[in-house]
Design a protein around this motif. Structure first.
Motif, PDB file in Angstrom:
ATOM      1  N   LEU A  44      -0.552  53.425  -5.753  1.00  0.00           N
ATOM      2  CA  LEU A  44      -1.333  52.851  -6.843  1.00  0.00           C
ATOM      3  C   LEU A  44      -0.433  52.314  -7.957  1.00  0.00           C
ATOM      4  N   VAL A  45       0.636  53.039  -8.262  1.00  0.00           N
ATOM      5  CA  VAL A  45       1.564  52.578  -9.292  1.00  0.00           C
ATOM      6  C   VAL A  45       2.230  51.273  -8.863  1.00  0.00           C
ATOM      7  N   GLU A  46       2.612  51.179  -7.621  1.00  0.00           N
ATOM      8  CA  GLU A  46       3.223  49.945  -7.123  1.00  0.00           C
ATOM      9  C   GLU A  46       2.248  48.774  -7.223  1.00  0.00           C
ATOM     10  N   GLU A  47       1.008  49.005  -6.856  1.00  0.00           N
ATOM     11  CA  GLU A  47       0.005  47.941  -6.936  1.00  0.00           C
ATOM     12  C   GLU A  47      -0.210  47.510  -8.380  1.00  0.00           C
ATOM     13  N   GLN A  48      -0.330  48.476  -9.281  1.00  0.00           N
ATOM     14  CA  GLN A  48      -0.563  48.161 -10.688  1.00  0.00           C
ATOM     15  C   GLN A  48       0.632  47.454 -11.304  1.00  0.00           C
ATOM     16  N   ARG A  49       1.807  47.911 -10.953  1.00  0.00           N
ATOM     17  CA  ARG A  49       3.042  47.324 -11.469  1.00  0.00           C
ATOM     18  C   ARG A  49       3.143  45.838 -11.125  1.00  0.00           C
ATOM     19  N   LEU A  50       2.799  45.495  -9.908  1.00  0.00           N
ATOM     20  CA  LEU A  50       2.877  44.093  -9.485  1.00  0.00           C
ATOM     21  C   LEU A  50       1.770  43.248 -10.095  1.00  0.00           C
ATOM     22  N   LYS A  51       0.651  43.888 -10.445  1.00  0.00           N
ATOM     23  CA  LYS A  51      -0.392  43.164 -11.172  1.00  0.00           C
ATOM     24  C   LYS A  51       0.088  42.810 -12.583  1.00  0.00           C
ATOM     25  N   LEU A  52       0.787  43.755 -13.207  1.00  0.00           N
ATOM     26  CA  LEU A  52       1.287  43.536 -14.559  1.00  0.00           C
ATOM     27  C   LEU A  52       2.421  42.521 -14.580  1.00  0.00           C
ATOM     28  N   ASP A  53       3.254  42.545 -13.565  1.00  0.00           N
ATOM     29  CA  ASP A  53       4.402  41.636 -13.494  1.00  0.00           C
ATOM     30  C   ASP A  53       4.715  41.336 -12.031  1.00  0.00           C
ATOM     31  N   PRO A  54       4.194  40.217 -11.506  1.00  0.00           N
ATOM     32  CA  PRO A  54       4.433  39.876 -10.095  1.00  0.00           C
ATOM     33  C   PRO A  54       5.912  39.732  -9.744  1.00  0.00           C
ATOM     34  N   SER A  55       6.755  39.522 -10.752  1.00  0.00           N
ATOM     35  CA  SER A  55       8.187  39.357 -10.472  1.00  0.00           C
ATOM     36  C   SER A  55       8.943  40.685 -10.486  1.00  0.00           C
ATOM     37  N   ALA A  56       8.253  41.785 -10.762  1.00  0.00           N
ATOM     38  CA  ALA A  56       8.908  43.096 -10.797  1.00  0.00           C
ATOM     39  C   ALA A  56       9.460  43.450  -9.419  1.00  0.00           C
ATOM     40  N   LYS A  57      10.575  44.145  -9.413  1.00  0.00           N
ATOM     41  CA  LYS A  57      11.171  44.577  -8.148  1.00  0.00           C
ATOM     42  C   LYS A  57      10.256  45.590  -7.454  1.00  0.00           C
ATOM     43  N   ALA A  58      10.232  45.516  -6.142  1.00  0.00           N
ATOM     44  CA  ALA A  58       9.458  46.506  -5.384  1.00  0.00           C
ATOM     45  C   ALA A  58      10.120  47.872  -5.519  1.00  0.00           C
ATOM     46  N   LEU A  59       9.298  48.913  -5.573  1.00  0.00           N
ATOM     47  CA  LEU A  59       9.812  50.278  -5.712  1.00  0.00           C
ATOM     48  C   LEU A  59       9.953  50.929  -4.341  1.00  0.00           C
ATOM     49  N   ALA A  60      11.180  51.219  -3.966  1.00  0.00           N
ATOM     50  CA  ALA A  60      11.426  51.933  -2.714  1.00  0.00           C
ATOM     51  C   ALA A  60      11.306  53.433  -2.972  1.00  0.00           C
ATOM     52  N   ILE A  61      10.693  54.140  -2.032  1.00  0.00           N
ATOM     53  CA  ILE A  61      10.613  55.599  -2.149  1.00  0.00           C
ATOM     54  C   ILE A  61      11.998  56.168  -1.875  1.00  0.00           C
ATOM     55  N   ASP A  62      12.576  56.809  -2.869  1.00  0.00           N
ATOM     56  CA  ASP A  62      13.940  57.318  -2.785  1.00  0.00           C
ATOM     57  C   ASP A  62      13.913  58.831  -2.543  1.00  0.00           C
ATOM     58  N   PRO A  63      14.527  59.306  -1.460  1.00  0.00           N
ATOM     59  CA  PRO A  63      14.501  60.740  -1.149  1.00  0.00           C
ATOM     60  C   PRO A  63      15.087  61.616  -2.252  1.00  0.00           C
ATOM     61  N   GLU A  64      16.159  61.139  -2.879  1.00  0.00           N
ATOM     62  CA  GLU A  64      16.797  61.922  -3.933  1.00  0.00           C
ATOM     63  C   GLU A  64      15.884  62.043  -5.150  1.00  0.00           C
ATOM     64  N   LEU A  65      15.262  60.930  -5.558  1.00  0.00           N
ATOM     65  CA  LEU A  65      14.340  60.971  -6.684  1.00  0.00           C
ATOM     66  C   LEU A  65      13.108  61.813  -6.343  1.00  0.00           C
ATOM     67  N   THR A  66      12.647  61.712  -5.103  1.00  0.00           N
ATOM     68  CA  THR A  66      11.490  62.510  -4.677  1.00  0.00           C
ATOM     69  C   THR A  66      11.803  63.995  -4.761  1.00  0.00           C
ATOM     70  N   LYS A  67      12.982  64.372  -4.331  1.00  0.00           N
ATOM     71  CA  LYS A  67      13.406  65.775  -4.390  1.00  0.00           C
ATOM     72  C   LYS A  67      13.375  66.292  -5.825  1.00  0.00           C
ATOM     73  N   ILE A  68      13.912  65.507  -6.763  1.00  0.00           N
ATOM     74  CA  ILE A  68      13.958  65.942  -8.157  1.00  0.00           C
ATOM     75  C   ILE A  68      12.550  65.970  -8.757  1.00  0.00           C
ATOM     76  N   ALA A  69      11.724  64.964  -8.433  1.00  0.00           N
ATOM     77  CA  ALA A  69      10.353  64.923  -8.947  1.00  0.00           C
ATOM     78  C   ALA A  69       9.560  66.126  -8.453  1.00  0.00           C
ATOM     79  N   GLU A  70       9.758  66.507  -7.215  1.00  0.00           N
ATOM     80  CA  GLU A  70       9.071  67.684  -6.676  1.00  0.00           C
ATOM     81  C   GLU A  70       9.550  68.958  -7.367  1.00  0.00           C
ATOM     82  N   MET A  71      10.835  69.047  -7.643  1.00  0.00           N
ATOM     83  CA  MET A  71      11.366  70.201  -8.357  1.00  0.00           C
ATOM     84  C   MET A  71      10.739  70.310  -9.742  1.00  0.00           C
ATOM     85  N   ARG A  72      10.624  69.177 -10.427  1.00  0.00           N
ATOM     86  CA  ARG A  72      10.051  69.176 -11.778  1.00  0.00           C
ATOM     87  C   ARG A  72       8.577  69.560 -11.741  1.00  0.00           C
ATOM     88  N   ALA A  73       7.832  68.999 -10.791  1.00  0.00           N
ATOM     89  CA  ALA A  73       6.407  69.312 -10.702  1.00  0.00           C
ATOM     90  C   ALA A  73       6.195  70.790 -10.400  1.00  0.00           C
TER      91      ALA A  73
END
Length: 214
Positions: A44-73
């Motif tokens: 949903l964030v990716e879809e909304q982001r591209l609606k706000l700015d079609p030229s925005a870079k696509a967001l790749a799911i990053d394993p390292e960032l996912t690991k840290i986000a899960e730790m924080r949650a």
């Protein structure tokens, strides 16, 4: 008499089957909905982001960032708080740098929490939509998810008691090359918005420059 008894038994059995079919099944265990919720938030964030700015870079799911986000949650759920710094001082930036000694760049973080009712459980689609709606109502969170230079993300979700906690991280290396050698530094420079970090002159060259969002 035998036929009457047989008929009565059949009617009672039919009544039992009908009652079982009418009963609503209990909602799934909320713990089982955390992974689908995190994935749905990312979509949903990716879809909304591209609606706000079609030229925005696509967001790749990053394993390292996912690991840290899960730790924080999980940490927020376990300790019942909602903040960019844990009670012991840990932040997503410090955890990321401790996990990857060569990491540097710009890191953004959006956090949120939402209560749920046990009888209703956690509907991943509905909860993800509400999380996105809340972020869109907050300018700093909206700036984070819409910043066009971010090209990686990771989402974590955790539940404890009657509350679901989520953390979404966004990152960009800002065109910087990975550090040649491990850097023991844990310096974090905070900015009100990711755009403010990008405007810094000279360009940000600190490990863990973190772009805003309360």
């Amino acid at each position: 008499m035998r036929s009457a008894i047989t008929a009565l038994a059949f009617l009672l059995l039919a009544g039992c089957v009908s009652t079982e079919q009418a009963a609503s099944p209990p909602p799934p265990d909320p713990q089982t909905q955390m992974a689908p919720l995190a994935l749905r938030i990312a979509v949903l964030v990716e879809e909304q982001r591209l609606k706000l700015d079609p030229s925005a870079k696509a967001l790749a799911i990053d394993p390292e960032l996912t690991k840290i986000a899960e730790m924080r949650a999980r940490d927020m759920a376990k300790k019942n708080y909602l903040a960019h710094a844990a009670p012991n001082g840990d932040t997503s930036a410090s955890l990321l740098m401790a996990d990857d000694a060569k990491w540097q760049g710009l890191l953004g973080e959006n956090l949120a929490a939402q209560h749920y009712v046990k009888e209703s459980g956690v509907d991943a689609d509905a909860f993800a939509a509400r999380f996105l709606d809340e972020w869109m109502k907050s300018q700093p969170h909206r700036d984070n998810l819409a910043y066009p230079a971010y090209d990686r993300t990771g989402v974590g979700a955790a539940v404890n008691g009657d509350t679901v906690y989520v953390a979404q991280l966004f990152a960009s290396d800002m065109g910087l090359k990975p550090l040649a050698d491990a850097d023991p530094s844990s310096t974090v420079t905070s900015y009100s918005t990711p755009a403010a970090a990008a405007r810094r002159d000279p360009p940000v060259r600190l490990r863990g420059a973190q772009g805003g969002g309360p």
